[in-house]
Structure formats: C-alpha cells, structure tokens
Design a protein around this motif. Structure first.
Motif, PDB file in Angstrom:
ATOM      1  N   THR A 130       0.960  -1.491   0.051  1.00 53.22           N
ATOM      2  CA  THR A 130       0.006   0.027  -0.346  1.00 53.22           C
ATOM      3  C   THR A 130       0.839   1.584  -0.337  1.00 53.22           C
ATOM      4  OG1 THR A 130      -2.088   1.341   1.368  1.00 53.22           O
ATOM      5  CG2 THR A 130      -0.243  -0.378   2.608  1.00 53.22           C
ATOM      6  N   THR A 131       0.343   2.347  -0.512  1.00 53.02           N
ATOM      7  CA  THR A 131       1.055   3.707  -0.497  1.00 53.02           C
ATOM      8  C   THR A 131       1.043   4.443   1.243  1.00 53.02           C
ATOM      9  OG1 THR A 131      -1.365   4.804  -1.424  1.00 53.02           O
ATOM     10  CG2 THR A 131       0.577   3.974  -2.958  1.00 53.02           C
ATOM     11  N   ASP A 132       0.257   3.554   1.273  1.00 57.72           N
ATOM     12  CA  ASP A 132      -0.212   4.753   2.986  1.00 57.72           C
ATOM     13  C   ASP A 132      -0.989   3.523   3.731  1.00 57.72           C
ATOM     14  OD1 ASP A 132      -1.096   5.810   4.964  1.00 57.72           O
ATOM     15  OD2 ASP A 132      -1.973   7.691   3.586  1.00 57.72           O
ATOM     16  N   LEU A 133       0.297   2.934   4.549  1.00 62.26           N
ATOM     17  CA  LEU A 133      -0.270   1.448   5.693  1.00 62.26           C
ATOM     18  C   LEU A 133      -1.069   2.603   6.379  1.00 62.26           C
ATOM     19  CD1 LEU A 133       0.433  -0.941   6.509  1.00 62.26           C
ATOM     20  CD2 LEU A 133       2.502   0.030   7.426  1.00 62.26           C
ATOM     21  N   ALA A 134      -1.262   4.029   7.689  1.00 59.42           N
ATOM     22  CA  ALA A 134      -1.550   3.681   8.268  1.00 59.42           C
ATOM     23  C   ALA A 134      -3.173   3.815   7.701  1.00 59.42           C
ATOM     24  CB  ALA A 134      -1.420   5.650   9.051  1.00 59.42           C
ATOM     25  N   LYS A 135      -3.536   4.115   6.459  1.00 56.22           N
ATOM     26  CA  LYS A 135      -4.968   4.707   6.093  1.00 56.22           C
ATOM     27  C   LYS A 135      -5.242   3.169   6.435  1.00 56.22           C
ATOM     28  CE  LYS A 135      -5.959   8.435   3.468  1.00 56.22           C
ATOM     29  NZ  LYS A 135      -5.796   8.883   2.570  1.00 56.22           N
ATOM     30  N   ALA A 136      -4.924   2.327   5.489  1.00 58.18           N
ATOM     31  CA  ALA A 136      -4.692   1.408   4.809  1.00 58.18           C
ATOM     32  C   ALA A 136      -5.726   0.277   6.149  1.00 58.18           C
ATOM     33  CB  ALA A 136      -4.285   0.085   4.313  1.00 58.18           C
ATOM     34  N   LYS A 137      -4.612   0.017   7.108  1.00 57.82           N
ATOM     35  CA  LYS A 137      -5.205  -0.078   8.491  1.00 57.82           C
ATOM     36  C   LYS A 137      -6.252  -0.029   9.506  1.00 57.82           C
ATOM     37  CE  LYS A 137      -1.168  -0.960  11.247  1.00 57.82           C
ATOM     38  NZ  LYS A 137      -0.229  -0.889  11.789  1.00 57.82           N
ATOM     39  N   ALA A 138      -6.109   1.510   9.043  1.00 61.22           N
ATOM     40  CA  ALA A 138      -7.404   1.780   9.740  1.00 61.22           C
ATOM     41  C   ALA A 138      -9.215   1.393   8.494  1.00 61.22           C
ATOM     42  CB  ALA A 138      -7.950   3.679  10.003  1.00 61.22           C
ATOM     43  N   PHE A 139      -8.499   1.540   7.927  1.00 60.19           N
ATOM     44  CA  PHE A 139      -9.803   1.364   6.888  1.00 60.19           C
ATOM     45  C   PHE A 139     -10.082  -0.367   6.998  1.00 60.19           C
ATOM     46  CE2 PHE A 139     -11.236  -0.566   2.633  1.00 60.19           C
ATOM     47  CZ  PHE A 139     -12.703   0.437   2.710  1.00 60.19           C
ATOM     48  N   TYR A 140      -9.269  -0.969   7.192  1.00 61.48           N
ATOM     49  CA  TYR A 140      -9.760  -2.570   6.485  1.00 61.48           C
ATOM     50  C   TYR A 140     -10.313  -3.035   8.607  1.00 61.48           C
ATOM     51  CZ  TYR A 140      -8.814  -2.706   1.438  1.00 61.48           C
ATOM     52  OH  TYR A 140      -8.379  -2.798   0.692  1.00 61.48           O
ATOM     53  N   GLY A 141      -9.428  -2.473   9.341  1.00 59.56           N
ATOM     54  CA  GLY A 141      -9.184  -2.995  10.527  1.00 59.56           C
ATOM     55  C   GLY A 141     -10.140  -2.483  10.901  1.00 59.56           C
ATOM     56  N   THR A 142     -11.101  -1.495  10.205  1.00 62.87           N
ATOM     57  CA  THR A 142     -12.517  -0.910  10.937  1.00 62.87           C
ATOM     58  C   THR A 142     -13.854  -1.559  10.345  1.00 62.87           C
ATOM     59  OG1 THR A 142     -12.010   0.925  11.263  1.00 62.87           O
ATOM     60  CG2 THR A 142     -13.903   1.006  10.816  1.00 62.87           C
ATOM     61  N   LEU A 143     -13.342  -1.610   8.826  1.00 60.56           N
ATOM     62  CA  LEU A 143     -14.415  -2.380   7.704  1.00 60.56           C
ATOM     63  C   LEU A 143     -14.891  -3.900   8.248  1.00 60.56           C
ATOM     64  CD1 LEU A 143     -16.445  -2.520   5.431  1.00 60.56           C
ATOM     65  CD2 LEU A 143     -13.844  -2.668   4.311  1.00 60.56           C
ATOM     66  N   PHE A 144     -13.359  -4.988   8.383  1.00 59.80           N
ATOM     67  CA  PHE A 144     -13.521  -6.281   8.608  1.00 59.80           C
ATOM     68  C   PHE A 144     -13.310  -6.614  10.188  1.00 59.80           C
ATOM     69  CE2 PHE A 144     -12.389  -5.823   3.907  1.00 59.80           C
ATOM     70  CZ  PHE A 144     -13.920  -6.200   3.440  1.00 59.80           C
ATOM     71  N   ARG A 145     -12.989  -5.861  10.914  1.00 59.46           N
ATOM     72  CA  ARG A 145     -12.353  -6.428  12.181  1.00 59.46           C
ATOM     73  C   ARG A 145     -11.084  -7.276  12.390  1.00 59.46           C
ATOM     74  NH1 ARG A 145     -17.941  -5.715  15.779  1.00 59.46           N
ATOM     75  NH2 ARG A 145     -18.526  -3.762  14.816  1.00 59.46           N
ATOM     76  N   TRP A 146     -10.389  -6.967  11.427  1.00 59.21           N
ATOM     77  CA  TRP A 146      -9.403  -7.779  11.124  1.00 59.21           C
ATOM     78  C   TRP A 146      -8.734  -7.892  12.618  1.00 59.21           C
ATOM     79  CZ3 TRP A 146      -7.864  -6.741   5.373  1.00 59.21           C
ATOM     80  CH2 TRP A 146      -8.760  -7.639   4.617  1.00 59.21           C
ATOM     81  N   GLU A 147      -7.946  -9.027  13.125  1.00 62.89           N
ATOM     82  CA  GLU A 147      -6.967  -8.444  14.106  1.00 62.89           C
ATOM     83  C   GLU A 147      -5.450  -8.604  13.320  1.00 62.89           C
ATOM     84  OE1 GLU A 147      -4.676 -11.169  16.828  1.00 62.89           O
ATOM     85  OE2 GLU A 147      -6.137 -11.728  17.141  1.00 62.89           O
ATOM     86  N   LEU A 148      -5.046  -7.159  13.406  1.00 64.17           N
ATOM     87  CA  LEU A 148      -3.755  -6.783  12.825  1.00 64.17           C
ATOM     88  C   LEU A 148      -3.074  -6.569  13.887  1.00 64.17           C
ATOM     89  CD1 LEU A 148      -5.569  -3.371  10.775  1.00 64.17           C
ATOM     90  CD2 LEU A 148      -4.856  -5.513  10.450  1.00 64.17           C
ATOM     91  N   THR A 149      -1.766  -7.483  13.640  1.00 63.78           N
ATOM     92  CA  THR A 149      -0.334  -7.001  14.963  1.00 63.78           C
ATOM     93  C   THR A 149       1.259  -6.486  13.310  1.00 63.78           C
ATOM     94  OG1 THR A 149      -1.085  -8.784  15.362  1.00 63.78           O
ATOM     95  CG2 THR A 149       0.868  -8.684  15.893  1.00 63.78           C
TER      96      THR A 149
END
Length: 127
Positions: free
Chosen positions: A12-31
């Motif tokens: 991704t071109t913006d890791l922080a934005k991708a983490k916020a988007f996918y973490g919220t959208l799918f409730r993925w556990e991000l480590t």
C-alpha cells in the motif's frame, strides 16, 4: 485442492490509512512486526480462512495492490516452470527467516502472483 492460496498481501501507498480502513471494515486483528532493515510488516488475522499481511509498497510511485500467494511443494522447480511457461521472475527463492521462502512472478498476461514454500511440508500460511 492443489496449490491453495495461503496468504494475501497488501502493498500500500499509505499503511496507516489501510490499517484503519480494513481494521474497521472487517474487524481484522492487525499485528505489527519489526522486519529490521525491511521496515514494518502488519500481519492480518482473519480468524478462519486465509490471512495475510500489509506493508508500505516497496516500489516508490507504484499503486496499492493486493498480492495472493499460492503454496508450492518445491519453490525452485515451480519458479523455473513459471519461467519456462513465459512468466517474468521478479524475485526468486527469497528466504523468510524460519518460515519458508517465496518467489514473485508476473504471468504472461501481466498479473503478479507469489509462490510460497513453507519450511514444513504442510498447508501453512506465510506467518
């Protein structure tokens, strides 16, 4: 199924934005993992099913993209077979510590896919 998809990675071109988007959208556990000189890698835990990871895109100026990895029993042989079938080899037989190794190829139509061989000879995710 032969050669199942075992890992899906977001470059991704913006890791922080991708983490916020996918973490919220799918409730993925991000480590987050510290990969030393290779920067930071974020593991994606999805519960059941194929997990993955995300990282800052390693190619400056390239667009964000998802990259699937298929498991192969012999990485060197699969990489060579892909070359013989007309694939461009982007990276070959890259070792990931005690996890396994991967190759990145571009098929004759221009699509990129990762080939993954875990150290253990069983269905295994990249991490």
């Amino acid at each position: 199924m032969a050669n199942p998809f075992v890992h899906v990675e977001l470059n991704t071109t913006d890791l922080a934005k991708a983490k916020a988007f996918y973490g919220t959208l799918f409730r993925w556990e991000l480590t987050d993992l510290d990969m030393g000189a290779h920067g930071r890698y974020t593991l994606i835990g999805v519960g059941e099913g194929t997990g993955g990871g995300m990282m800052q895109h390693p190619v400056p100026g390239a667009p964000s993209q998802w990259l699937p990895y298929a498991e192969v029993p012999d990485l060197a042989a699969a990489t060579e077979k892909a070359r013989e079938l007309g694939a461009k080899i982007v990276q070959a037989n890259v070792l990931i510590e005690d996890k396994g190794a991967f190759s990145l190829i571009i098929d004759p139509t221009g699509a990129m896919i990762g080939l993954w061989q875990p150290h253990r000879r069983r269905h295994s995710s990249v991490y």
